[in-house]
Design a protein around this motif. Structure first.
Motif, PDB file in Angstrom:
ATOM      1  N   MET A 246      -8.035  -1.708   8.714  1.00 55.91           N
ATOM      2  CA  MET A 246      -6.571  -2.069   8.110  1.00 55.91           C
ATOM      3  C   MET A 246      -6.027  -2.919   9.181  1.00 55.91           C
ATOM      4  SD  MET A 246      -5.562   1.549   6.832  1.00 55.91           S
ATOM      5  CE  MET A 246      -3.840   1.091   6.937  1.00 55.91           C
ATOM      6  N   ILE A 247      -6.023  -4.260   9.112  1.00 58.06           N
ATOM      7  CA  ILE A 247      -5.406  -5.371  10.154  1.00 58.06           C
ATOM      8  C   ILE A 247      -3.889  -5.619   9.893  1.00 58.06           C
ATOM      9  CG2 ILE A 247      -5.789  -7.628  10.951  1.00 58.06           C
ATOM     10  CD1 ILE A 247      -8.727  -7.665  10.217  1.00 58.06           C
ATOM     11  N   PHE A 248      -3.151  -5.242  10.659  1.00 56.04           N
ATOM     12  CA  PHE A 248      -1.537  -5.440  10.490  1.00 56.04           C
ATOM     13  C   PHE A 248      -1.125  -6.567  11.472  1.00 56.04           C
ATOM     14  CE2 PHE A 248      -2.137  -2.420   7.159  1.00 56.04           C
ATOM     15  CZ  PHE A 248      -1.116  -2.278   6.644  1.00 56.04           C
ATOM     16  N   GLU A 249      -0.860  -7.673  11.029  1.00 58.72           N
ATOM     17  CA  GLU A 249      -0.168  -8.874  12.017  1.00 58.72           C
ATOM     18  C   GLU A 249       1.243  -8.589  11.713  1.00 58.72           C
ATOM     19  OE1 GLU A 249      -3.105 -12.443  12.597  1.00 58.72           O
ATOM     20  OE2 GLU A 249      -1.616 -12.637  10.746  1.00 58.72           O
ATOM     21  N   LYS A 250       1.756  -7.879  10.497  1.00 58.41           N
ATOM     22  CA  LYS A 250       2.957  -7.636  10.234  1.00 58.41           C
ATOM     23  C   LYS A 250       3.087  -6.177  10.054  1.00 58.41           C
ATOM     24  CE  LYS A 250       5.198 -11.043   7.896  1.00 58.41           C
ATOM     25  NZ  LYS A 250       5.619 -11.913   6.787  1.00 58.41           N
ATOM     26  N   ARG A 251       4.059  -5.499  10.347  1.00 61.83           N
ATOM     27  CA  ARG A 251       4.142  -4.179  10.354  1.00 61.83           C
ATOM     28  C   ARG A 251       4.553  -3.807   8.606  1.00 61.83           C
ATOM     29  NH1 ARG A 251       8.662  -5.919  12.726  1.00 61.83           N
ATOM     30  NH2 ARG A 251      10.777  -5.310  11.691  1.00 61.83           N
ATOM     31  N   SER A 252       4.510  -2.559   8.247  1.00 58.77           N
ATOM     32  CA  SER A 252       4.987  -2.209   7.008  1.00 58.77           C
ATOM     33  C   SER A 252       4.672  -0.772   6.865  1.00 58.77           C
ATOM     34  CB  SER A 252       3.976  -3.114   5.677  1.00 58.77           C
ATOM     35  OG  SER A 252       4.222  -2.115   4.560  1.00 58.77           O
ATOM     36  N   THR A 253       5.907  -0.227   6.317  1.00 58.37           N
ATOM     37  CA  THR A 253       5.804   1.327   5.905  1.00 58.37           C
ATOM     38  C   THR A 253       4.752   1.699   4.703  1.00 58.37           C
ATOM     39  OG1 THR A 253       7.904   1.578   6.583  1.00 58.37           O
ATOM     40  CG2 THR A 253       7.144   3.477   5.488  1.00 58.37           C
ATOM     41  N   ARG A 254       5.169   1.009   3.788  1.00 60.39           N
ATOM     42  CA  ARG A 254       4.217   1.180   2.504  1.00 60.39           C
ATOM     43  C   ARG A 254       2.885   0.657   2.463  1.00 60.39           C
ATOM     44  NH1 ARG A 254       9.407   1.295   2.247  1.00 60.39           N
ATOM     45  NH2 ARG A 254       9.151  -0.925   3.261  1.00 60.39           N
TER      46      ARG A 254
END
Length: 354
Positions: free
Chosen positions: A84-92
């Motif tokens: 899971m690559i996250f350049e932008k944060r996200s709760t959902r």
């Protein structure tokens, strides 16, 4: 001669039985024979047919029913892992993917921008090839859609768009499942989008017509959807016989609609534009007055997180609001998507009546 005649008759009879059985099977699974979901990437719903989108929703609803309602354990992804690559944060997006993948017996690996630097310390091309040897599937939440396209081009495993500047397909799958559960079908519904011409709207525009959904879109001048997306949405609308309206008047879009939808007016990376955007979007807040011109059964969706200026509390916390079932369905639809891309799973519940 008699034996030969009997043989031919039996052969014809068996062929007819085979054809009838095949037609029956095709009808039961709504075109399942044409599905080729396993091994594919999901960057945009533009790449998926009507029947393929329905199949994804069917699998999602099936998993939700079997796991949540019947309390079954389905280790369909045992031994598999997702990067899971996250350049932008996200709760959902993070919670739905981590909990959903683990619930199916798989192992989620979360990578922040501090863990992986796409195109900086290592090229996206090299990253795609490395991850292809270490895991079974990748979900990437990125700034630029071109990053996803490069990952998909170089990877030998499926790539899922967890959000990009152009599309947000996994959000729209959750929205469709939510509306399917609430209304009992999707075909014939009218969805009014009131807000920014952003990635979530683009995903609606690339898929709504395929499900028989009419779209009424209101955006302030200067905040319209991408021209190429509008062009394709018009083509899809013509092909599937649905209506597509683009306007700058929120009340015109809301008129006669079953669903009112909005999203954040200031996305990550647009913070410097906040004051101007808030000024430009004045009059676009969804209120009960907005709903007064909608259908009597109108509902409200928002992909969250929500700000007060986008929708007031009276609507957001009302019985018309489906935002929290919508948020939960992010989990079931991402589960349905990864199961469809990684396995040959066949749903056990009857096909939904879309």
């Amino acid at each position: 001669v008699l034996c030969w005649s009997v043989f031919l008759s039996l052969t014809v009879f068996m062929c007819l039985l085979f054809i009838i059985d095949k037609v029956s099977c095709d009808q039961r699974f709504s075109g399942a024979a044409s599905f080729a979901l396993k091994g594919r990437s999901c960057l945009t719903l533009r790449d998926f047919s009507s029947e393929e989108i329905k199949r994804l929703l069917w699998v999602s609803g099936d998993l939700k029913h079997r796991i949540k309602q019947e309390n079954q354990y389905l280790p369909l992804l045992q031994g598999k892992s997702i990067a899971m690559i996250f350049e932008k944060r996200s709760t959902r997006t993070r919670m739905s993917t981590e909990t959903g993948f683990a619930l199916l017996g798989g192992h989620p690996c979360f990578l922040t921008s501090q863990d992986i630097h796409l195109g900086v310390n290592e090229s996206s091309r090299d990253t795609a090839r490395v991850l292809s040897g270490l895991c079974d599937i990748v979900l990437a939440r990125v700034y630029s859609h071109s990053t996803l396209e490069e990952l998909s081009k170089e990877a030998s495993i499926p790539i899922i768009n967890g959000l990009s500047d152009l599309y947000h397909p996994i959000q729209i799958l959750a929205d469709y499942l939510t509306l399917q559960e609430h209304f009992g079908s999707l075909s014939g519904l009218t969805v009014a989008w009131i807000g920014d011409g952003n990635n979530v709207l683009h995903s609606f525009m690339m898929s709504a017509a395929k499900l028989g959904i009419h779209l009424r879109i209101a955006t302030p001048k200067g905040y319209e959807p991408e021209k190429s997306v509008i062009q394709e949405a018009r083509r899809l609308s013509d092909e599937h016989g649905t209506q597509l309206l683009l306007t700058s008047d929120p009340m015109e879009a809301a008129h006669g609609s079953n669903v009112l939808v909005t999203d954040t007016w200031v996305s990550m990376g647009q913070e410097e534009e906040k004051k101007k955007r808030l000024d430009d979007f004045k009059g676009y807040q969804i209120t009960m007055q907005t709903g007064s011109v909608a259908r009597p059964d109108w509902t409200f969706l928002h992909c969250l997180p929500r700000k007060q200026e986008e929708v007031d509390d009276q609507v957001f916390y009302s019985s018309r609001s489906l935002v929290f079932p919508e948020a939960e369905n992010r989990k079931w639809t991402i589960m349905g998507l990864v199961v469809s891309l990684l396995t040959d799973y066949t749903p056990q519940i009857p096909m939904m009546k879309f």
